[in-house]
Write a protein that holds these residues in place. Sequence first.
Motif, mmCIF file in Angstrom:
data_model
loop_
_atom_site.group_PDB
_atom_site.id
_atom_site.type_symbol
_atom_site.label_atom_id
_atom_site.label_comp_id
_atom_site.label_asym_id
_atom_site.label_seq_id
_atom_site.Cartn_x
_atom_site.Cartn_y
_atom_site.Cartn_z
ATOM 1 N N GLN A 1 -16.865 29.382 111.140
ATOM 2 C CA GLN A 1 -16.261 28.055 111.243
ATOM 3 C C GLN A 1 -14.932 27.986 110.497
ATOM 4 O OE1 GLN A 1 -17.244 25.851 113.335
ATOM 5 N NE2 GLN A 1 -19.123 26.959 113.888
ATOM 6 N N ARG A 2 -14.847 28.670 109.384
ATOM 7 C CA ARG A 2 -13.569 28.718 108.654
ATOM 8 C C ARG A 2 -12.518 29.432 109.477
ATOM 9 N NH1 ARG A 2 -12.579 32.042 103.023
ATOM 10 N NH2 ARG A 2 -10.280 31.843 102.986
ATOM 11 N N ARG B 1 -11.244 27.057 112.112
ATOM 12 C CA ARG B 1 -10.332 26.044 111.560
ATOM 13 C C ARG B 1 -8.955 26.636 111.278
ATOM 14 N NH1 ARG B 1 -14.692 25.018 108.239
ATOM 15 N NH2 ARG B 1 -13.572 25.949 106.462
ATOM 16 N N GLU B 2 -8.946 27.864 110.789
ATOM 17 C CA GLU B 2 -7.690 28.494 110.383
ATOM 18 C C GLU B 2 -7.046 29.310 111.502
ATOM 19 O OE1 GLU B 2 -8.486 30.739 106.866
ATOM 20 O OE2 GLU B 2 -9.185 28.996 105.725
ATOM 21 N N SER C 1 -7.562 30.207 116.139
ATOM 22 C CA SER C 1 -7.789 29.761 117.511
ATOM 23 C C SER C 1 -9.119 30.300 118.024
ATOM 24 C CB SER C 1 -6.666 30.246 118.437
ATOM 25 O OG SER C 1 -5.433 29.658 118.093
ATOM 26 N N LYS C 2 -9.705 29.550 118.935
ATOM 27 C CA LYS C 2 -10.987 29.913 119.524
ATOM 28 C C LYS C 2 -10.972 29.539 120.996
ATOM 29 C CE LYS C 2 -15.883 28.384 119.358
ATOM 30 N NZ LYS C 2 -15.898 27.675 120.660
ATOM 31 N N THR D 1 -7.521 34.672 113.937
ATOM 32 C CA THR D 1 -6.823 33.988 112.859
ATOM 33 C C THR D 1 -5.811 34.948 112.254
ATOM 34 O OG1 THR D 1 -7.110 32.736 110.790
ATOM 35 C CG2 THR D 1 -8.533 34.647 111.103
ATOM 36 N N GLN E 1 -3.208 27.436 114.514
ATOM 37 C CA GLN E 1 -4.356 26.984 113.735
ATOM 38 C C GLN E 1 -5.092 25.831 114.401
ATOM 39 O OE1 GLN E 1 -3.658 26.257 109.594
ATOM 40 N NE2 GLN E 1 -2.746 28.267 109.224
ATOM 41 N N ASN E 2 -6.420 25.874 114.249
ATOM 42 C CA ASN E 2 -7.307 24.799 114.698
ATOM 43 C C ASN E 2 -7.103 24.473 116.173
ATOM 44 O OD1 ASN E 2 -9.408 23.026 114.185
ATOM 45 N ND2 ASN E 2 -8.038 21.333 113.689
#
Length: 451
Positions: free
Chosen positions: A58-59, A62-63, A65-66, A376, A382-383
């Motif tokens: 999850q970190r 957040r930091e 792209s997914k 990341t 980011q995010n």
Amino acid sequence: MLGKFNYLPMCHLLLISALFGFVSMHSIRKDNKLLLFLMDGFRWDYFDRKELNLPGFQRMIREGSKAEYLVPDFPSLSYPNYYSIMTGLHCEDHGMVGNYMFDTKHNESFLIGINKAQYHSYWWDDGEPLWVTAEKQGKRTYFYHWPGCEVTIRGVKPTYCLKYPILGYPKLKDMQNAISEGLELFSNGSAEVVGIYVELPDKYGHKYGPSSQQLNQKLEEIDAEMGKLLDELETRHLRDEVNVMIFSDHGMTEVSPNRVINITDYIDTDDLRVVLDAGANVYIWPNPGKLDKVYNDLVAMDNPHLTVLKKEDIPDKWYYRNHYRTSPILLVAESGWYITTPLLPQYYSYFGSGPMQGTHGFDNFEIDMRGIFLATGPDVAQNVVLKGFSNIHIYQVMCYMLGINPSPNDGEWGAVHGILPEDVSSATSTVADYVTLMVVMTISALIGAML
């Protein structure tokens, strides 16, 4: 000494200077390092499980792209997709069309983990994997347990390859050791690319099933290592120069001995030259003159859970038909069903743990076959959560991060728009357009000066 070139019109000189400045500004970039994780069998929706605590992943999300999911190539098996990811090519282009293959030109079989023929270069040379592209352009690549890294492909091997274990498979400790070594290689300047193969999600998904507590526990153990990795990158001051990319080759779905398609009683083994694999897919090479007979015998089963295809009838959407290694007859089971054959008549069991509980290889557009993608690092937005895309689009992104030119591939920048902070496709196009204009205007200026 310049003669007439001293008298180039000032407007031309200013234009040429501006164009050189533009091209330099847009085409020169810092080449960063790349840490890759191939998480075998990590299904796209494992991140969403409420019973799972995955703070490390999850970190990263957040930091970085997914993607909502990653679409594997057909067949949704390991080796075909290891190679689709690393070459940016569909299976019909790179030629790795199964975990088990037969090559009619060489009269040899590719049987993973069994025969030495799988290490012959001809199985692999139709595609150029990332480590070959990188090594050819001066980058040093280190791969740990990564299938195929020990093979000489197009005359090239990675700088270092730790082979897949002869006995057993890579455990969590092997992953920890590879991460530790990889970070040290980045710190001391020895490597630009480190690739780590993680088989645990696949092993536990097969053995216990994709919904099992045993798999959930293993995912949490892997997640803990991801959190430690990000902390260690910061401690070593590598966060601004190392991109981390994680992807899987396919997903996983539940199977059981109660859903079996047995083709043995419907075909005459004397009609068969080669039959390979079992489970989601079976590949058949009939003896000369027997193709129609074998095909008709299989169709006559009239099993609603089995699709029987001649090579020429394989759907275009699979990008699978147009390679000479694709078998004359292809059998594909409905998701969750298992095909047994005369050579492999028993449903697969793990010693000491009973029948297999999960598998893959089905239609690559089945939801359970979807994999994961996240990244990341300094070259990653980011995010950001992107819509799902095909795994063939990753190769070009890896090449961009390393500052190298990709080999010809099937990827498209539009499919991965948003992963990188800048629009690479339009920037590349703009630079090319301006380079062309610069050349034209330079020639024009020179001609004008000599008139």
